[in-house]
Enzyme design. Structure first.
Site, PDB file in Angstrom:
ATOM      1  N   ASP A  14      62.700  69.209   3.421  1.00  0.00           N
ATOM      2  CA  ASP A  14      62.638  69.362   4.883  1.00  0.00           C
ATOM      3  C   ASP A  14      61.496  68.502   5.413  1.00  0.00           C
ATOM      4  OD1 ASP A  14      64.624  71.205   4.506  1.00  0.00           O
ATOM      5  OD2 ASP A  14      63.414  72.965   5.011  1.00  0.00           O
ATOM      6  N   THR A 213      72.538  90.916   7.472  1.00  0.00           N
ATOM      7  CA  THR A 213      71.100  91.057   7.710  1.00  0.00           C
ATOM      8  C   THR A 213      70.853  91.059   9.218  1.00  0.00           C
ATOM      9  OG1 THR A 213      70.694  88.683   7.521  1.00  0.00           O
ATOM     10  CG2 THR A 213      70.479  89.991   5.508  1.00  0.00           C
ATOM     11  N   GLY A 215      67.619  90.902  10.835  1.00  0.00           N
ATOM     12  CA  GLY A 215      66.233  90.569  11.162  1.00  0.00           C
ATOM     13  C   GLY A 215      65.331  91.779  10.963  1.00  0.00           C
ATOM     14  N   THR A 242      61.126  81.950   8.359  1.00  0.00           N
ATOM     15  CA  THR A 242      61.862  80.918   7.618  1.00  0.00           C
ATOM     16  C   THR A 242      62.240  81.448   6.232  1.00  0.00           C
ATOM     17  OG1 THR A 242      60.452  79.290   8.688  1.00  0.00           O
ATOM     18  CG2 THR A 242      61.810  78.503   6.862  1.00  0.00           C
ATOM     19  N   ALA A 243      63.501  81.291   5.882  1.00  0.00           N
ATOM     20  CA  ALA A 243      64.005  81.667   4.555  1.00  0.00           C
ATOM     21  C   ALA A 243      63.954  83.172   4.272  1.00  0.00           C
ATOM     22  CB  ALA A 243      63.289  80.893   3.446  1.00  0.00           C
ATOM     23  N   ALA A 244      63.816  84.007   5.327  1.00  0.00           N
ATOM     24  CA  ALA A 244      63.857  85.464   5.099  1.00  0.00           C
ATOM     25  C   ALA A 244      65.206  85.858   4.497  1.00  0.00           C
ATOM     26  CB  ALA A 244      63.631  86.209   6.417  1.00  0.00           C
ATOM     27  N   GLY A 245      66.279  85.279   5.032  1.00  0.00           N
ATOM     28  CA  GLY A 245      67.613  85.597   4.530  1.00  0.00           C
ATOM     29  C   GLY A 245      67.797  85.159   3.080  1.00  0.00           C
ATOM     30  N   ASP A 246      67.241  84.006   2.726  1.00  0.00           N
ATOM     31  CA  ASP A 246      67.359  83.527   1.337  1.00  0.00           C
ATOM     32  C   ASP A 246      66.550  84.407   0.389  1.00  0.00           C
ATOM     33  OD1 ASP A 246      69.058  81.439   2.046  1.00  0.00           O
ATOM     34  OD2 ASP A 246      67.386  80.083   2.459  1.00  0.00           O
ATOM     35  N   SER A 276      57.902  88.445   2.786  1.00  0.00           N
ATOM     36  CA  SER A 276      57.939  86.989   3.009  1.00  0.00           C
ATOM     37  C   SER A 276      57.683  86.632   4.472  1.00  0.00           C
ATOM     38  CB  SER A 276      59.270  86.399   2.537  1.00  0.00           C
ATOM     39  OG  SER A 276      60.284  86.589   3.504  1.00  0.00           O
TER      40      SER A 276
HETATM   41  P1  ADP Z   1      68.106  84.855   8.385  1.00  0.00           P
HETATM   42  O1  ADP Z   1      66.751  84.530   7.836  1.00  0.00           O
HETATM   43  O2  ADP Z   1      69.222  84.372   7.519  1.00  0.00           O
HETATM   44  O3  ADP Z   1      68.309  84.500   9.829  1.00  0.00           O
HETATM   45  P2  ADP Z   1      67.559  87.649   9.130  1.00  0.00           P
HETATM   46  O4  ADP Z   1      66.763  87.154  10.289  1.00  0.00           O
HETATM   47  O5  ADP Z   1      68.630  88.634   9.406  1.00  0.00           O
HETATM   48  O6  ADP Z   1      68.231  86.457   8.299  1.00  0.00           O
HETATM   49  O7  ADP Z   1      66.516  88.262   8.090  1.00  0.00           O
HETATM   50  C1  ADP Z   1      66.863  88.562   6.758  1.00  0.00           C
HETATM   51  C2  ADP Z   1      66.106  89.780   6.278  1.00  0.00           C
HETATM   52  O8  ADP Z   1      64.701  89.527   6.372  1.00  0.00           O
HETATM   53  C3  ADP Z   1      66.331  91.037   7.099  1.00  0.00           C
HETATM   54  O9  ADP Z   1      67.490  91.722   6.662  1.00  0.00           O
HETATM   55  C4  ADP Z   1      65.047  91.818   6.798  1.00  0.00           C
HETATM   56  O10 ADP Z   1      65.132  92.429   5.527  1.00  0.00           O
HETATM   57  C5  ADP Z   1      64.006  90.710   6.719  1.00  0.00           C
HETATM   58  N1  ADP Z   1      63.333  90.472   8.013  1.00  0.00           N
HETATM   59  C6  ADP Z   1      63.574  89.473   8.894  1.00  0.00           C
HETATM   60  N2  ADP Z   1      62.767  89.559   9.986  1.00  0.00           N
HETATM   61  C7  ADP Z   1      61.979  90.645   9.769  1.00  0.00           C
HETATM   62  C8  ADP Z   1      60.920  91.300  10.505  1.00  0.00           C
HETATM   63  N3  ADP Z   1      60.503  90.826  11.693  1.00  0.00           N
HETATM   64  N4  ADP Z   1      60.357  92.413   9.960  1.00  0.00           N
HETATM   65  C9  ADP Z   1      60.758  92.902   8.764  1.00  0.00           C
HETATM   66  N5  ADP Z   1      61.746  92.332   8.021  1.00  0.00           N
HETATM   67  C10 ADP Z   1      62.347  91.226   8.508  1.00  0.00           C
END
Ligand code: ADP
Length: 297
Positions: A14, A213, A215, A242-246, A276
């Site tokens: 990236d 997921t 957020g 970033t990359a929370a979903g991964d 993360s």
């Molecule tokens: P992506 O990163 O693919 O857009 P999400 O935003 O749905 O996916 O986030 C994926 C996972 O990360 C969520 O299911 C949750 O477990 C965690 N997560 C994301 N944002 C937060 C937050 N603000 N607080 C706590 N956990 C979070």
């Protein structure tokens, strides 16, 4: 027993340029900062799973260039087996990202070496069929994902697909997916339904199980014949999602490969993703297994 996870997916570098505002066509603007960050959904999921204690093998491709060597180094550093990460004549894939002062971004992805991964790559040394979980995303040519899912399904390997970036998913791929893991946007793109619970129910006509997921709200899980249930995320102060979903998917894969029940596996995935988002970066923000254990104890 060490859980075997195969990731069939992308490796990208990236290239992130920050500027007060993105340039319009024909314009040059002065930026404020530039970062080179290892990425690609495949590589991110592989690193998340390895950090969480999985025995991870990655199938994919990079170029014989500095970006490719850097990405390989990061994967190896996390403990990912890169023997099936081929080096190709094509340059390493890149994502060219402009982030403006409001945090909005525009991205151009050049597939490069990722575009050379095909159905033959899947049969490298029987890696797919000797794993317990196969992780797929949609950043490689679709024929590779179709072939990977089919080979895994025939061998009884659990197939988890992250349907990102959003693109049409052929039935030949859906047919061999055991668990679909979209975020809310991808879920709406696939089903055309905005309400996550209703969309999840309609998705179960295509796949036997799905986790959406949500957020900071955690995730919603559904399987055919069972009422969907919600697993809330721990409350944390997010600084970079970033990359929370991964991270979520990589850790979920390890927990399932270890034979944990789905509810416990979803709690671990939420916990790891919540850890993360409290740190900046993609792979650099992913928690180690002992951090996940400590957070849950
Ligand atoms: P992506 O990163 O693919 O857009 P999400 O935003 O749905 O996916 O986030 C994926 C996972 O990360 C969520 O299911 C949750 O477990 C965690 N997560 C994301 N944002 C937060 C937050 N603000 N607080 C706590 N956990 C979070």
């Amino acid at each position: 027993m060490t859980p075997g996870i195969c990731v069939l997916g992308s490796c990208n570098m990236d290239l992130v340029a920050f500027a007060e505002r993105a340039p319009s066509l024909g314009e040059t603007v002065m930026g404020t900062r530039f970062l080179t960050v290892p990425g690609g959904k495949g590589s991110n999921q592989a690193i998340a799973a390895a950090r969480a204690g999985g025995a991870v093998r990655m199938i994919g491709a990079v170029g014989g260039d500095d970006f490719g060597r850097a990405l390989r180094g990061v994967l190896r550093g996390a403990g990912v087996d890169d023997a099936a990460l081929r080096e190709t004549m094509e340059p390493t894939g890149i994502a060219h990202i402009v982030v403006d002062g409001g945090g909005g971004n525009s991205i151009i992805v050049i597939a490069g070496a990722n575009g050379t991964v095909n159905s033959l790559s899947v049969h490298d040394e029987g890696i797919v069929t000797s794993s317990s979980v196969l992780l797929l995303q949609l950043e490689l040519p679709i024929e590779a994902a179709i072939a990977g899912a089919a080979a895994a399904h025939r061998a009884g390997v659990r197939v988890i697909l992250t349907p990102a970036p959003s693109r049409p998913i052929p039935d030949a791929l859906f047919a061999n997916v055991d668990l679909l893991a979209p975020n809310q946007h991808e879920l709406a793109d696939i089903t055309g339904i905005r309400d996550p619970k209703a969309a999840l129910v309609s998705l179960l006509e295509k796949v036997p199980a799905a986790v959406v997921t949500l957020g900071s709200e955690g995730c919603l899980y559904g399987a055919r014949g069972l009422p969907p249930f919600h697993v809330p995320a721990p409350k944390v102060d997010a600084v970079d999602t970033t990359a929370a979903g991964d991270t979520f998917v990589g850790v979920l894969a390890v927990a399932l490969a270890e034979g944990r029940e789905i509810v416990e596996a979803l709690h671990r995935a939420n916990a790891a993703a919540a850890l993360s988002v409290q740190r900046a970066g993609a792979s650099s923000s992913m928690p180690a297994r002992d951090e996940i254990d400590a957070f849950l104890s």
